[in-house]
Enzyme design. Structure first.
Site, PDB file in Angstrom:
ATOM      1  N   GLU A  40      22.523 -10.487  25.976  1.00  0.00           N
ATOM      2  CA  GLU A  40      23.622 -11.147  25.263  1.00  0.00           C
ATOM      3  C   GLU A  40      24.702 -11.643  26.209  1.00  0.00           C
ATOM      4  OE1 GLU A  40      24.995  -8.654  22.045  1.00  0.00           O
ATOM      5  OE2 GLU A  40      23.050  -8.707  21.048  1.00  0.00           O
ATOM      6  N   GLU A  81      16.098  -6.685  20.339  1.00  0.00           N
ATOM      7  CA  GLU A  81      17.037  -5.656  19.862  1.00  0.00           C
ATOM      8  C   GLU A  81      17.106  -5.796  18.352  1.00  0.00           C
ATOM      9  OE1 GLU A  81      20.400  -5.332  22.607  1.00  0.00           O
ATOM     10  OE2 GLU A  81      21.579  -4.705  20.881  1.00  0.00           O
TER      11      GLU A  81
HETATM   12  C1  GAL Z   1      24.214  -5.604  20.596  1.00  0.00           C
HETATM   13  C2  GAL Z   1      24.355  -5.217  22.060  1.00  0.00           C
HETATM   14  C3  GAL Z   1      24.208  -3.736  22.264  1.00  0.00           C
HETATM   15  C4  GAL Z   1      25.034  -3.012  21.247  1.00  0.00           C
HETATM   16  C5  GAL Z   1      24.579  -3.396  19.874  1.00  0.00           C
HETATM   17  C6  GAL Z   1      25.264  -2.651  18.764  1.00  0.00           C
HETATM   18  O1  GAL Z   1      24.800  -6.806  20.336  1.00  0.00           O
HETATM   19  O2  GAL Z   1      23.388  -5.871  22.818  1.00  0.00           O
HETATM   20  O3  GAL Z   1      24.605  -3.396  23.569  1.00  0.00           O
HETATM   21  O4  GAL Z   1      26.359  -3.361  21.456  1.00  0.00           O
HETATM   22  O5  GAL Z   1      24.829  -4.755  19.703  1.00  0.00           O
HETATM   23  O6  GAL Z   1      24.841  -3.129  17.513  1.00  0.00           O
END
Ligand code: GAL
Length: 824
Positions: free
Chosen positions: A438, A514
């Protein structure tokens, strides 16, 4: 490259094992020592601390790996950050107290140690290898600065030969570390939190990470092994040769070769053939070793062991991922590096326990978010069978936090990537490199060019694996070419947009890099039960009905449905396997809260209900799990929904023998009914909740019961291991449960428990998974959270018997016997 095929299976651990056992002569040519004991530590700006004569007698004596901040105390003012988190769609800056865990990791810390260098002398070389040092490491030997490395997560080494006294005796090593405020989005840890190695070799030697091993052709009858070994310090020597033998896991020699080093060359290339190779996979993590001996004439000069596996994988348009020719979806979790109550200090037993739990969950892959992992994790992934995405950065040029990696990016990004790839490219577990998570450069001018440059660097250092980025800015990256240039586009929290990405991107495949970010607290249930975003409660907990997520994230089911219907999506990496210190969303502004709610398992490693939702999907063994608990004084006759997480298709629920109806997983109801069996109208009556599961043929095959608990009566202890290795580091994780007289968990018990360890072990830490608690992990008492906590008992160097007693006023104590052995 649009289409990736990686017949190069591989690879190995660049483990720098001493061959002393196999070959006594080898002990004289390469000596590797772990610098674990005899360190002195102090916090503070101490300008003279690098000088050899500096008096450190008053400093604390510590063992490395060491995390100076995990001992607390917690304080909401530690690293208080006033930020607007753009990735979280925040509109204005707010004060965030627990973002990095509320622990005192900021500032300068010094480590000092006498350094005797065994085997050093004329014609020898000495190297210090740091697996990771948090952060801004400056290393001094005998008062002179040897080198520095800013990024706290990477491994790096320095040749200290010219800094040592000629005999190798009486040297002083000093390491200065400094952590800035507002440098992280989670708890980074502090200090020499990973191992430090001292390596002594001959002048002619194989350098750190000096081999690169691939297996370019694999068939049932044989696999070719291509090994490139660097040789340093050869000068114009004419009589050097490298002898390599490949052994199977049982140590049987399969093949050998001997190759002269061309005069003046810096490397030797060897090709060997392994007959009837056994392929590496998560289910069959078979490893081989290539043991190399460097000779000058008849004199052995160096030895080096490269552990590897033989496997092939492909990423193919429209088809997705396959391993050894078998298509499969990655069943992955993202994990941060901290080990809960141990902080960032690496410990093999703690990592092994995490992987053991993830195996039972049915996971087969881990993304090391958002940085290079400890080398021990990569080696364990090889041994236990996990595929890894090894990740490098959370920031490039454009910052997310004021003092993050962006300040080093221009000067250090290439060096950091090269070390990452060189250290880990021989490991069979590693299947993808991630160059970022990100990163705001996704949409910034110049970001596409940076992505290309970083991907090219990784391809240059390892052409056998593809490169990915976890992307969240969907519209920007699809429009500006960022996503199109990556080998494997990874999307964070975008299940509903996978079809659009498939249509607009050329690769024909993608990854849920993710997913979910569902929030829950173990054993905590909130009513009414409803889908919600950013839901907050006065007790700083989230509901374990697994229906709460963030504005940018989803419940597990929303990802499942897309994964199940799209074969070009190659699996998912759930945020996260384990809760971690820091990032206590949705309570970023509501101190006290020091750890995340995202984990499938809590900070103590205890499974939340969600564990069983994923297990039912990922592990073919039967799962039948009921929630919530059934001890609700005051809720009599109120609606108390009951969910069942199971891989059986159908089940019937009973309350005190009264049927609540039969439920079947179905695609016709609301999304959740596809993955969970739900009885939403159950009225709470104390007694017994019972579920009877039916198989596809409609036969009753399994049952599960939950009983209303009475008053707390005793403490029950169970351990993950009963015998430990007497090495001063090994750990037993003992779960303590507060139970009623009949052995039911008292699900709301908060009794204060005391820990006493006697004999050949010591109390190390405890954790209860309560994100809102400020109890310190290393104190020998803690409150049970939802009836449970975990005690970590650590072996000493003495073999013998040990005993843990957990007591609490008014409860019958729990006693657990352990054994530590030198062979264990
Ligand atoms: C994502 C990020 C992670 C964490 C997660 C929480 O956007 O890559 O590091 O912050 O959100 O939902």
């Amino acid at each position: 490259m649009r289409f990736f095929s990686f017949p190069l299976s591989l690879l190995s651990a660049l483990s720098m094992l001493v061959l002393a056992l196999a070959n006594p002569a080898a002990a004289q040519v390469r000596q590797e020592t772990l610098l674990t004991t005899d360190w002195k530590f102090s916090k503070g700006e101490l300008p003279d601390a690098a000088r050899p004569e500096f008096n450190d007698a008053q400093w604390q004596t510590v063992r490395v790996p060491h995390d100076w901040a995990i001992y607390g105390p917690f304080d909401g003012n530690n690293d208080l950050q006033e930020v607007k988190i753009e990735q979280n769609q925040e509109q204005k800056a707010t004060l965030k107290a627990g973002r990095t865990g509320g622990l005192p990791f900021i500032g300068t810390g010094w480590y000092r140690r006498r350094l005797a260098v065994p085997g050093f002398g004329p014609g020898k070389r000495a190297v210090l290898l740091f697996d990771g040092a948090m952060s801004n490491a400056r290393v001094f030997v005998n008062g002179r600065e040897v080198g520095n490395w800013p990024y706290g997560y990477n491994s790096f080494s320095f040749d200290i030969t010219s800094f040592l006294k000629p005999t190798g005796a009486d040297n002083v090593l000093a390491v200065r570390l400094q952590n800035q405020p507002e440098a992280s989005r989670w708890y980074p840890g502090a200090g020499l939190y990973r191992n430090v190695h001292l390596i002594v070799t001959d002048e002619v030697h194989i350098p750190v990470w000096g081999t690169y091993l691939t297996t370019p052709e694999i068939s049932a009858s044989q696999a070719s092994v291509q090994l490139r070994t660097q040789v340093a310090g050869a000068g114009s020597a004419a009589n050097l040769r490298l002898e390599t033998e490949i052994c199977d896991a049982a140590g049987r020699i399969l093949t050998t070769t001997s190759t002269p080093l061309v005069v003046g060359a810096a490397a030797v290339d060897q090709r060997l053939l392994v007959p009837s190779p056994k392929l590496w996979s998560p289910e069959t993590p078979v490893l081989y070793t290539a043991s190399s001996k460097l000779f000058a004439g008849e004199t052995l000069k160096d030895t080096y062991v490269t552990r590897f596996g033989i496997r092939s994988f492909k990423f193919e348009a429209n088809k997705g991922f396959s391993l050894n020719g078998q298509p499969r979806k990655l069943r992955g979790v993202c994990n941060h590096h901290d080990l809960g109550p141990l902080g960032a200090a690496v410990n093999v037993a703690a990592l092994r326990r995490q992987l053991t739990l993830l195996k039972d969950l049915g996971a087969d892959a881990i993304r090391t978010t958002h940085n290079m992992p400890a080398p021990e994790l990569v080696s364990l992934a090889d041994e236990m069978g996990f595929m890894l995405i090894v990740e490098s950065f959370d920031e490039w040029k454009k910052p997310k936090v004021k003092n993050g990696y962006s300040q080093y990016f221009d000067e250090w990004a290439e060096k950091d990537l090269v070390n990452m790839v060189h250290r880990d490219r021989n490991h069979p577990s590693v299947i993808l490199w991630s160059i970022g998570n990100e990163v705001p450069d996704q949409w910034a001018p110049g970001g596409v060019a940076i992505a290309k440059r970083l991907q090219d660097i990784v391809h240059r250092e390892d052409p056998t694996r593809p490169v990915t980025v976890g992307m969240d800015q969907f519209d920007a990256v699809v429009k500006n070419g960022f996503a199109a240039l990556l080998d494997v586009p990874g999307f964070n929290y975008k299940p509903s947009r996978y079809p659009e990405a498939r249509a607009k991107l050329p690769q024909g495949l993608m990854l849920g890099s993710e997913t979910a970010s569902t929030v829950s607290s173990r054993g905590v249930y909130k009513f009414p039960v409803e889908l919600a975003k950013q839901k907050k409660y006065p007790d700083n907990q989230s509901s374990s009905y697994d229906l709460e997520s963030c504005v940018w994230s989803q419940t597990p089911d929303e990802e499942f449905v897309m994964q199940d219907s799209l074969n070009y999506v190659m699996g998912e990496f759930v945020w996260t396997g384990f809760d971690y210190l820091g990032e206590p969303t949705p309570y970023d502004e509501a101190w006290p809260s020091h750890s995340s709610y995202f984990g499938i398992l809590d900070l103590a490693g205890l499974p939340k209900d969600r564990y069983y939702l994923y297990r039912a999907r990922w592990n073919p063994a039967p799962t039948l799990h009921l929630l919530p608990h059934w001890t609700w004084p005051g809720r009599e006759n109120q609606t108390t929904p009951v969910f069942c997480y199971t891989n059986y298709p159908e089940a019937e629920l009973f309350v005190n023998g009264q049927s609540q109806g039969r439920r079947r997983k179905t695609t016709s109801g609301p999304l959740q009914t596809r993955y969970r069996l739900m009885w939403n109208d159950v009225k709470y009556v104390p007694g017994t909740l019972k579920v009877v599961a039916y198989n596809a043929a409609g036969q009753p095959v399994a049952t599960e019961e939950v009983h209303t608990a009475g008053a707390p009566h005793h403490i029950r202890l169970t351990t993950d291991r009963a015998t430990l290795r007497a090495d001063g580091e090994d750990l037993a994780y003992v779960t303590a449960r507060v139970e009623d007289v009949k052995g039911n968990l008292c699900p709301e018990a908060t009794n204060q428990l005391q820990f006493a360890v006697r004999g050949a072990s010591q109390f190390r830490a405890a954790a209860n998974g309560n994100a809102a608690s400020l109890e310190l992990f290393h104190e020998p008492q803690m409150k049970a959270f939802q009836g449970q906590l975990v005690v970590l008992v650590q072996a000493t160097n003495k073999a013998g018997k040990a005993q843990l007693e957990v007591s609490s006023p008014g409860l019958k104590s729990g006693v657990l016997k352990l054994k530590t052995t030198k062979r264990g």
